[in-house]
Design a protein around this motif. Structure first.
Motif, PDB file in Angstrom:
ATOM      1  N   LEU A 227      46.486  39.941  35.657  1.00  0.00           N
ATOM      2  CA  LEU A 227      45.771  38.664  35.641  1.00  0.00           C
ATOM      3  C   LEU A 227      45.082  38.411  36.975  1.00  0.00           C
ATOM      4  N   GLY A 228      45.824  38.580  38.069  1.00  0.00           N
ATOM      5  CA  GLY A 228      45.220  38.389  39.386  1.00  0.00           C
ATOM      6  C   GLY A 228      44.114  39.395  39.650  1.00  0.00           C
ATOM      7  N   GLY A 229      44.334  40.631  39.199  1.00  0.00           N
ATOM      8  CA  GLY A 229      43.313  41.660  39.379  1.00  0.00           C
ATOM      9  C   GLY A 229      42.035  41.341  38.635  1.00  0.00           C
ATOM     10  N   ALA A 230      42.178  40.795  37.434  1.00  0.00           N
ATOM     11  CA  ALA A 230      40.985  40.422  36.656  1.00  0.00           C
ATOM     12  C   ALA A 230      40.197  39.333  37.374  1.00  0.00           C
ATOM     13  N   ILE A 231      40.897  38.372  37.949  1.00  0.00           N
ATOM     14  CA  ILE A 231      40.224  37.300  38.690  1.00  0.00           C
ATOM     15  C   ILE A 231      39.522  37.862  39.921  1.00  0.00           C
TER      16      ILE A 231
END
Length: 295
Positions: A227-231
Protein backbone atom coordinates in the motif's frame (compact mmCIF):
# COMPACT_ATOMS: atom_id res chain seq x y z
CA UNK A 1 -12.73 -22.43 9.72
CA UNK A 2 -8.95 -22.17 9.67
CA UNK A 3 -9.18 -19.02 7.56
CA UNK A 4 -11.59 -17.29 9.97
CA UNK A 5 -9.38 -18.27 12.88
CA UNK A 6 -6.41 -16.76 11.07
CA UNK A 7 -8.33 -13.54 10.58
CA UNK A 8 -9.18 -13.41 14.28
CA UNK A 9 -5.55 -13.91 15.21
CA UNK A 10 -4.48 -11.24 12.69
CA UNK A 11 -6.97 -8.82 14.26
CA UNK A 12 -5.47 -9.48 17.67
CA UNK A 13 -1.99 -8.73 16.38
CA UNK A 14 -2.98 -5.71 14.32
CA UNK A 15 -1.47 -2.37 15.34
CA UNK A 16 -3.32 0.54 13.81
CA UNK A 17 -0.78 3.25 14.63
CA UNK A 18 2.17 1.08 13.70
CA UNK A 19 0.42 0.06 10.50
CA UNK A 20 -0.18 3.67 9.49
CA UNK A 21 3.44 4.55 10.27
CA UNK A 22 4.72 1.59 8.24
CA UNK A 23 2.60 2.59 5.24
CA UNK A 24 3.94 6.14 5.16
CA UNK A 25 7.54 5.11 5.82
CA UNK A 26 7.37 2.73 2.86
CA UNK A 27 5.67 5.39 0.73
CA UNK A 28 8.57 7.77 1.33
CA UNK A 29 11.20 5.11 0.68
CA UNK A 30 9.57 3.89 -2.52
CA UNK A 31 9.14 7.50 -3.68
CA UNK A 32 12.87 8.14 -3.27
CA UNK A 33 13.72 4.80 -4.85
CA UNK A 34 11.58 5.57 -7.91
CA UNK A 35 13.44 8.85 -8.36
CA UNK A 36 16.82 7.12 -7.99
CA UNK A 37 15.91 4.32 -10.41
CA UNK A 38 14.54 6.84 -12.91
CA UNK A 39 17.78 8.81 -12.70
CA UNK A 40 19.84 5.66 -13.25
CA UNK A 41 17.73 4.56 -16.22
CA UNK A 42 17.79 8.04 -17.77
CA UNK A 43 21.57 8.41 -17.49
CA UNK A 44 22.05 4.91 -18.86
CA UNK A 45 19.86 5.79 -21.86
CA UNK A 46 21.77 9.04 -22.38
CA UNK A 47 25.12 7.23 -22.23
CA UNK A 48 23.95 4.65 -24.77
CA UNK A 49 22.72 7.44 -27.07
CA UNK A 50 26.08 9.20 -26.86
CA UNK A 51 27.97 6.00 -27.62
CA UNK A 52 25.69 5.17 -30.55
CA UNK A 53 25.58 8.61 -32.11
CA UNK A 54 29.16 9.76 -31.58
CA UNK A 55 31.31 6.62 -31.77
CA UNK A 56 31.46 6.75 -35.58
CA UNK A 57 31.57 10.53 -36.12
CA UNK A 58 34.71 12.47 -37.01
CA UNK A 59 35.50 16.04 -38.00
CA UNK A 60 38.41 16.88 -40.27
CA UNK A 61 39.79 20.37 -39.79
CA UNK A 62 41.93 21.83 -42.56
CA UNK A 63 43.86 24.98 -41.66
CA UNK A 64 45.43 26.52 -44.75
CA UNK A 65 46.03 30.25 -45.33
CA UNK A 66 46.02 29.90 -49.11
CA UNK A 67 42.33 29.66 -50.07
CA UNK A 68 43.04 28.01 -53.43
CA UNK A 69 45.22 25.32 -51.88
CA UNK A 70 42.71 24.81 -49.07
CA UNK A 71 39.82 24.32 -51.49
CA UNK A 72 41.90 21.88 -53.50
CA UNK A 73 42.73 19.86 -50.38
CA UNK A 74 39.07 19.82 -49.36
CA UNK A 75 37.97 18.53 -52.78
CA UNK A 76 40.63 15.80 -52.80
CA UNK A 77 39.85 14.71 -49.23
CA UNK A 78 36.13 14.52 -49.98
CA UNK A 79 36.77 12.38 -53.05
CA UNK A 80 39.28 10.11 -51.28
CA UNK A 81 37.21 9.56 -48.12
CA UNK A 82 34.14 8.53 -50.12
CA UNK A 83 36.19 5.60 -51.43
CA UNK A 84 37.36 4.46 -47.96
CA UNK A 85 35.54 1.31 -46.74
CA UNK A 86 33.31 1.96 -43.76
CA UNK A 87 32.63 5.62 -44.56
CA UNK A 88 28.88 6.21 -44.69
CA UNK A 89 28.79 9.94 -45.41
CA UNK A 90 31.20 12.82 -46.00
CA UNK A 91 30.20 16.47 -46.23
CA UNK A 92 31.87 19.84 -45.92
CA UNK A 93 30.50 22.17 -43.26
CA UNK A 94 29.05 25.31 -44.82
CA UNK A 95 31.52 28.23 -44.57
CA UNK A 96 28.70 30.62 -43.65
CA UNK A 97 27.80 28.40 -40.68
CA UNK A 98 31.43 28.46 -39.53
CA UNK A 99 31.49 32.25 -39.79
CA UNK A 100 28.35 32.44 -37.63
CA UNK A 101 29.99 30.20 -35.03
CA UNK A 102 32.95 32.58 -34.62
CA UNK A 103 30.83 35.74 -34.86
CA UNK A 104 30.35 36.04 -31.05
CA UNK A 105 34.16 36.38 -30.73
CA UNK A 106 35.11 38.19 -33.96
CA UNK A 107 31.94 40.17 -34.61
CA UNK A 108 31.23 41.12 -38.22
CA UNK A 109 34.91 40.65 -39.02
CA UNK A 110 34.22 36.93 -38.99
CA UNK A 111 32.09 37.41 -42.12
CA UNK A 112 34.92 39.04 -44.07
CA UNK A 113 35.62 36.80 -47.11
CA UNK A 114 39.31 37.79 -46.97
CA UNK A 115 39.66 36.41 -43.44
CA UNK A 116 41.30 32.94 -43.51
CA UNK A 117 38.75 30.40 -42.35
CA UNK A 118 39.56 26.71 -41.73
CA UNK A 119 37.56 24.16 -43.67
CA UNK A 120 35.63 21.53 -41.74
CA UNK A 121 34.53 18.14 -43.04
CA UNK A 122 32.08 15.89 -41.18
CA UNK A 123 32.62 12.15 -41.57
CA UNK A 124 30.17 9.44 -40.55
CA UNK A 125 31.55 5.90 -40.16
CA UNK A 126 29.79 2.58 -39.82
CA UNK A 127 31.59 2.16 -36.47
CA UNK A 128 34.25 3.80 -34.38
CA UNK A 129 36.87 1.06 -34.65
CA UNK A 130 40.40 2.33 -34.06
CA UNK A 131 41.66 0.75 -37.30
CA UNK A 132 38.99 2.56 -39.31
CA UNK A 133 39.78 5.90 -37.69
CA UNK A 134 43.49 5.34 -38.31
CA UNK A 135 42.77 4.69 -42.00
CA UNK A 136 40.86 7.99 -42.20
CA UNK A 137 43.74 9.85 -40.58
CA UNK A 138 46.22 8.27 -42.99
CA UNK A 139 44.20 9.37 -46.02
CA UNK A 140 43.64 12.90 -44.71
CA UNK A 141 47.25 13.57 -43.74
CA UNK A 142 48.47 12.15 -47.03
CA UNK A 143 46.63 15.03 -48.72
CA UNK A 144 46.86 17.76 -46.05
CA UNK A 145 49.70 17.07 -43.58
CA UNK A 146 48.55 19.86 -41.28
CA UNK A 147 44.94 18.67 -41.03
CA UNK A 148 43.41 17.54 -37.74
CA UNK A 149 41.06 14.61 -37.29
CA UNK A 150 38.90 14.96 -34.17
CA UNK A 151 36.61 12.28 -32.78
CA UNK A 152 33.31 13.59 -31.46
CA UNK A 153 33.31 10.99 -28.70
CA UNK A 154 36.55 12.50 -27.35
CA UNK A 155 34.95 15.93 -27.09
CA UNK A 156 32.11 14.60 -24.97
CA UNK A 157 34.13 12.13 -22.90
CA UNK A 158 33.76 14.29 -19.73
CA UNK A 159 29.99 14.34 -20.24
CA UNK A 160 29.92 10.58 -20.63
CA UNK A 161 32.02 10.12 -17.48
CA UNK A 162 29.65 12.40 -15.56
CA UNK A 163 26.63 10.42 -16.74
CA UNK A 164 28.34 7.17 -15.71
CA UNK A 165 29.01 8.66 -12.25
CA UNK A 166 25.35 9.65 -11.90
CA UNK A 167 24.33 6.09 -12.84
CA UNK A 168 26.61 4.66 -10.15
CA UNK A 169 25.28 7.11 -7.56
CA UNK A 170 21.69 6.22 -8.44
CA UNK A 171 22.50 2.53 -8.09
CA UNK A 172 24.10 3.17 -4.72
CA UNK A 173 21.01 5.02 -3.50
CA UNK A 174 18.78 2.11 -4.59
CA UNK A 175 20.97 -0.38 -2.72
CA UNK A 176 20.87 1.78 0.42
CA UNK A 177 17.07 2.02 0.16
CA UNK A 178 16.75 -1.74 -0.07
CA UNK A 179 19.00 -2.20 2.95
CA UNK A 180 17.03 0.43 4.86
CA UNK A 181 13.78 -1.31 3.94
CA UNK A 182 15.03 -4.57 5.38
CA UNK A 183 16.15 -2.80 8.56
CA UNK A 184 12.81 -1.00 8.96
CA UNK A 185 10.90 -4.24 8.49
CA UNK A 186 13.04 -6.06 11.05
CA UNK A 187 12.55 -3.26 13.58
CA UNK A 188 8.81 -3.19 12.90
CA UNK A 189 8.56 -6.95 13.32
CA UNK A 190 10.57 -6.88 16.55
CA UNK A 191 8.41 -4.04 17.87
CA UNK A 192 5.26 -5.98 17.02
CA UNK A 193 6.54 -9.08 18.79
CA UNK A 194 7.47 -7.08 21.89
CA UNK A 195 4.10 -5.32 21.94
CA UNK A 196 2.10 -8.53 21.57
CA UNK A 197 4.32 -10.81 23.67
CA UNK A 198 1.48 -11.69 26.08
CA UNK A 199 -0.99 -12.23 23.24
CA UNK A 200 1.46 -14.48 21.40
CA UNK A 201 2.02 -16.53 24.58
CA UNK A 202 -1.73 -17.08 24.81
CA UNK A 203 -1.92 -18.02 21.12
CA UNK A 204 0.88 -20.53 21.65
CA UNK A 205 -1.10 -22.12 24.47
CA UNK A 206 -4.14 -22.27 22.17
CA UNK A 207 -2.15 -24.26 19.62
CA UNK A 208 -0.81 -21.60 17.24
CA UNK A 209 2.61 -22.48 15.86
CA UNK A 210 5.58 -20.21 15.17
CA UNK A 211 5.25 -20.57 11.37
CA UNK A 212 1.57 -19.52 11.59
CA UNK A 213 2.39 -16.41 13.62
CA UNK A 214 5.32 -15.64 11.34
CA UNK A 215 3.08 -15.79 8.27
CA UNK A 216 0.59 -13.41 9.90
CA UNK A 217 3.28 -10.80 10.56
CA UNK A 218 4.70 -11.39 7.10
CA UNK A 219 1.29 -10.92 5.44
CA UNK A 220 0.53 -7.74 7.38
CA UNK A 221 3.91 -6.16 6.69
CA UNK A 222 3.68 -7.15 3.02
CA UNK A 223 0.25 -5.51 2.70
CA UNK A 224 1.46 -2.32 4.44
CA UNK A 225 4.52 -2.18 2.19
CA UNK A 226 2.48 -2.73 -0.97
CA UNK A 227 0.00 0.00 0.00
CA UNK A 228 2.74 2.46 0.93
CA UNK A 229 4.71 1.48 -2.15
CA UNK A 230 1.74 2.16 -4.40
CA UNK A 231 1.36 5.63 -2.89
CA UNK A 232 5.07 6.40 -3.14
CA UNK A 233 5.40 5.00 -6.67
CA UNK A 234 2.41 7.00 -7.91
CA UNK A 235 3.90 10.23 -6.56
CA UNK A 236 7.38 9.33 -7.83
CA UNK A 237 6.20 8.44 -11.35
CA UNK A 238 4.23 11.70 -11.50
CA UNK A 239 7.38 13.68 -10.61
CA UNK A 240 9.46 11.73 -13.16
CA UNK A 241 6.84 12.33 -15.87
CA UNK A 242 6.90 16.07 -15.12
CA UNK A 243 10.71 16.11 -15.32
CA UNK A 244 10.57 14.24 -18.64
CA UNK A 245 8.34 16.96 -20.07
CA UNK A 246 10.79 19.63 -18.87
CA UNK A 247 13.77 17.74 -20.32
CA UNK A 248 12.02 17.34 -23.67
CA UNK A 249 11.43 21.09 -23.78
CA UNK A 250 15.18 21.76 -23.53
CA UNK A 251 15.75 20.34 -27.02
CA UNK A 252 19.34 19.30 -26.24
CA UNK A 253 20.73 16.23 -27.97
CA UNK A 254 22.16 14.81 -24.76
CA UNK A 255 19.00 15.37 -22.74
CA UNK A 256 16.81 13.96 -25.50
CA UNK A 257 18.73 10.71 -25.16
CA UNK A 258 17.70 10.57 -21.49
CA UNK A 259 14.03 9.97 -22.31
CA UNK A 260 12.68 6.84 -20.65
CA UNK A 261 11.38 4.00 -22.81
CA UNK A 262 8.25 1.94 -22.20
CA UNK A 263 10.27 -0.79 -20.49
CA UNK A 264 11.69 1.79 -18.07
CA UNK A 265 8.21 2.94 -17.01
CA UNK A 266 7.25 -0.71 -16.41
CA UNK A 267 10.31 -1.09 -14.16
CA UNK A 268 9.27 1.99 -12.16
CA UNK A 269 5.71 0.68 -11.79
CA UNK A 270 7.02 -2.70 -10.55
CA UNK A 271 9.13 -1.20 -7.74
CA UNK A 272 6.34 -1.44 -5.08
CA UNK A 273 5.96 -5.16 -5.79
CA UNK A 274 9.69 -5.66 -5.38
CA UNK A 275 9.67 -3.79 -2.08
CA UNK A 276 6.72 -5.86 -0.85
CA UNK A 277 8.55 -9.11 -1.65
CA UNK A 278 11.72 -7.90 0.11
CA UNK A 279 9.71 -6.75 3.13
CA UNK A 280 7.88 -10.09 3.40
CA UNK A 281 11.14 -12.05 3.21
CA UNK A 282 12.76 -9.80 5.82
CA UNK A 283 9.70 -10.11 8.07
CA UNK A 284 9.70 -13.89 7.77
CA UNK A 285 13.39 -14.14 8.65
CA UNK A 286 13.19 -11.60 11.48
CA UNK A 287 10.00 -12.89 13.10
CA UNK A 288 11.02 -16.54 12.85
CA UNK A 289 14.35 -15.78 14.45
CA UNK A 290 12.81 -13.77 17.27
CA UNK A 291 10.18 -16.42 18.00
CA UNK A 292 12.82 -19.10 18.23
CA UNK A 293 14.94 -17.01 20.59
CA UNK A 294 12.42 -15.52 22.96
CA UNK A 295 9.08 -17.28 22.72
Amino acid sequence: MARSRGRRIAAMLDQRRATRAMVWIMAIMVFLTVLAVALGLATTRATQTLDRDLAGRLTVQIVEGNATRRDDQVARILTSLRRVPGVEAVSEVDRADLAELVRPWLGDAGLDPDLPMPAMIDVDLTDGAEARVAAIELVVRGIAPGARVDRHVAWLAPVRDFLALLTLLAGGVVVLMLIATGAVVLLSAKSGLDTHRDTIDVLHMLGSTDPQLSRLFQRRIGADTLLGGAIGATAGIAVVALLQVQVAALGSGVTQGANLATADWIVLAAIPVGFAVIAMLAARVGVSGQLRKTL
